[in-house]
Write an enzyme that holds these catalytic residues in place. Structure first.
Site, PDB file in Angstrom:
ATOM      1  CB  SER A 183      17.823   0.089  35.483  1.00  0.00           C
ATOM      2  OG  SER A 183      16.610  -0.321  36.077  1.00  0.00           O
ATOM      3  CG  ASP A 419      13.877   6.990  37.010  1.00  0.00           C
ATOM      4  OD1 ASP A 419      12.828   6.419  36.669  1.00  0.00           O
ATOM      5  OD2 ASP A 419      14.847   6.400  37.510  1.00  0.00           O
ATOM      6  CG  HIS A 472      14.862   4.194  34.583  1.00  0.00           C
ATOM      7  ND1 HIS A 472      15.291   4.230  35.883  1.00  0.00           N
ATOM      8  CD2 HIS A 472      15.075   2.923  34.149  1.00  0.00           C
ATOM      9  CE1 HIS A 472      15.755   3.036  36.231  1.00  0.00           C
ATOM     10  NE2 HIS A 472      15.641   2.223  35.198  1.00  0.00           N
TER      11      HIS A 472
END
Length: 495
Positions: A183, A419, A472
């Site tokens: 991320s 994601d 994710h």
């Protein structure tokens, strides 16, 4: 000169103890974790945790939890793991992704129960979970000005942590060293790797045996990340052919910085079509916290800055946040990057249930067991905090990746392909844009005789990989497949 007297046995024992202290450092003695509330079994390997002070004058301390490899600790790689946010604790990775335990929610106010995780990344590596920057997780500073930070300062502080950590644990200095994260750690990882390499070239000691980095669904570049969502949404069947054609014609491929009102209007239709989905995994339901609804309005100024007399807030929301803010198509841009609590005026992260980690890590006995300071000193543990003001000041990460790989360091860029926070379409596009020759053509990779995703290899040890059906946080959604590609890549085997 007279004859030397014979030394008593306790003298030699004392000398051996002192030599052991010098050779192994103090931290393994004082930082050893011997038990954890909620777990009744035997640890498969040693665990260490505690603080490393990186600025004595400010009392700035970064917290880490290290899990020694269950295989061959003296030779297996040392991997530093970073979660993103910015402002999110790396215990997210420890509790929910690839840590040594699986956590089961307790009943009637009981603490969560811990069971051994068969897909822990500690099966084959020594792994350090670091809360960074100061103000995140259990890391803190006695000087509140340290909570105003950004990419470059965070990289510098994390580099200082690494150097001091290896001084405490010199027995791991010869092990291959990697930096990994996901991320917003798509920014943390390459900027930190750059600092590490710069230190190695400058002869800064201890000299680290750095080998490469890996990033999962990582923030990278304003243009590539910003233009990733619309093609992703169309490819996944989330918007109609007609809308995709209209928005493509009106925006001319520029979705992240629309200059035309008609383009902006069509992009709003895209946002409306996808707004009810779980941005972290479009296949999963969106968890809704049982609390008053939050609204997007102004960024809440952290109380720590109000105490400092800051008057430049609350800040108007820049409706973007590394590809996961509102609207969802917005990328991270230079300047203030609000944390989730600041963006939503709430302590929660959209669609995310963090109750297990929050209850466990805020238990007094747990904090004592892992050598974390009391809440009165380090604050309450939160998955993502509003204590920091964070600025994106390092620009695009593409130049960092290119510099590192051209210097001979390995890089694995992996993406869960469902994601919507940082869609794989952006990562696929920027890795191709680097301009390296393809040495391993796009192909499926397998786990347990099934297609687990796709991989494309470039020269200079740059690899792009997708994980089929994952969101994710890949090790959370696909733990077996994640351990498989992690193992193959770390050991240099083909994926």
């Amino acid at each position: 000169m007279g004859m030397a007297r014979e030394r008593p046995m306790f003298y030699w024992v004392l000398i051996c103890m002192l030599l052991s202290f010098v050779l192994t450092g103090a931290a393994p003695q004082t930082a050893l974790v011997t038990k954890l509330p909620g777990f009744n079994g035997t640890f498969p390997s040693k665990h260490y945790s505690g603080y490393v002070t990186i600025d004595e004058s400010h009392g700035k301390k970064l917290f880490y939890y290290m899990v020694v490899s269950e295989s061959n600790p003296s030779e297996d790689p040392v991997v530093l793991w970073l979660n993103g946010g910015p402002g999110c604790s790396s215990f997210d990775g420890f509790v929910y992704e690839h840590g040594p335990f699986n956590f089961e929610a307790g009943t009637q106010g009981d603490l969560p129960r811990l069971h051994l995780n068969p897909y822990s990344w500690s099966k084959l590596s020594n792994i350090i979970y670091l809360d960074s920057p100061a103000g995140v997780g259990f890391s803190y500073s006695e000087n509140l000005t340290d909570y105003r930070t950004g990419d470059l300062k965070t990289a510098s502080d994390s580099h200082a942590f690494i150097l001091k950590w290896f001084e405490l644990y010199p027995e791991f200095l010869s092990n291959p060293f990697y930096i990994a994260g996901e991320s917003y750690a798509g920014v943390y990882v390459p900027t930190l790797a750059y600092e590490v390499v710069k230190g190695i070239k400058g002869g800064i000691k201890p000299i680290l045996n750095f080998k490469g980095h890996m990033v999962g669904n990582g923030v990278t570049d304003e243009e590539f990340d910003g233009n990733a969502l619309v093609p992703f949404a169309h490819g996944m069947g989330l918007i109609s052919d007609e809308l995709f054609q209209d928005v493509s014609n009106l925006c001319q491929g520029n979705y992240y910085n629309p200059l035309d009102e008609n383009c902006e209007s069509k992009l709003s239709e895209v946002d409306k079509d996808i707004e009810g989905l779980n941005i972290y995994d479009i296949l999963e339901p969106c968890y809704h916290e049982k609390s008053p609804e939050t609204s997007l309005g102004n960024i809440r100024l952290p109380s720590s800055f109000q105490k400092l007399g800051e008057t430049d807030g609350p800040f108007a929301v820049r409706k973007r946040m590394f590809g996961r803010a509102w609207p969802l198509r917005a990328p991270v841009r230079e300047g203030l990057v609000p944390t989730w609590p600041q963006l939503l005026n709430s302590g929660s992260v959209p669609c995310t249930d963090d109750e297990v980690a929050t209850s466990w890590l805020n238990d007094k006995a747990v904090r004592e067991a892992i050598h974390a300071e009391l809440e009165s000193v380090a604050g309450k543990w939160e998955l993502c905090t509003d204590r920091i003001l964070y600025h994106h000041d390092a620009g695009s990460m593409i130049k960092y990746h290119k510099n590192l790989t051209s210097d001979g360091y390995r890089a694995l860029i992996f993406s869960g392909d469902h994601d919507m926070c940082v869609p794989y379409t952006g990562s696929q596009a920027w890795t191709r844009s680097v301009g390296y020759k393809v040495v391993d053509e796009w192909r499926p990779w397998f786990f347990d005789e099934q297609v687990a995703g796709y991989v494309q290899g470039y020269e200079n040890n740059l690899t792009f990989l997708t994980v089929k059906g994952s969101g994710h946080t890949v090790p959370e959604y696909k733990p077996r497949e994640a351990l498989a590609f992690y193992s193959r890549w770390l050991t240099g085997r083909p994926i």
